[in-house]
Motif scaffolding. Sequence first.
Motif: not given
Length: 82
Positions: A56-68
Amino acid sequence: IPVGTLEEGAFIGQTTLTRQPVLAGAYAVDEVTVLQIERAAVEELVLRKPVLLQEIGRAIEDRRAHVERALASVAELPVLQR
């Protein structure tokens, strides 16, 4: 700005565990089944399965990076193309 598309089996709302602000919204373009799981139940599950918390933590970071990245690419466009 549109950032991505969630496919069958995808999930949203994973930041409930970290209590981080939500940076995005979701719109259904087809029939969708929604399952609401209370935060306490998710906490209990990840306590029993720590690997799930890492995923879940990895998914959060992946999505955040994608948005950035998406926001950065829009910021680079000339004003008339935005």
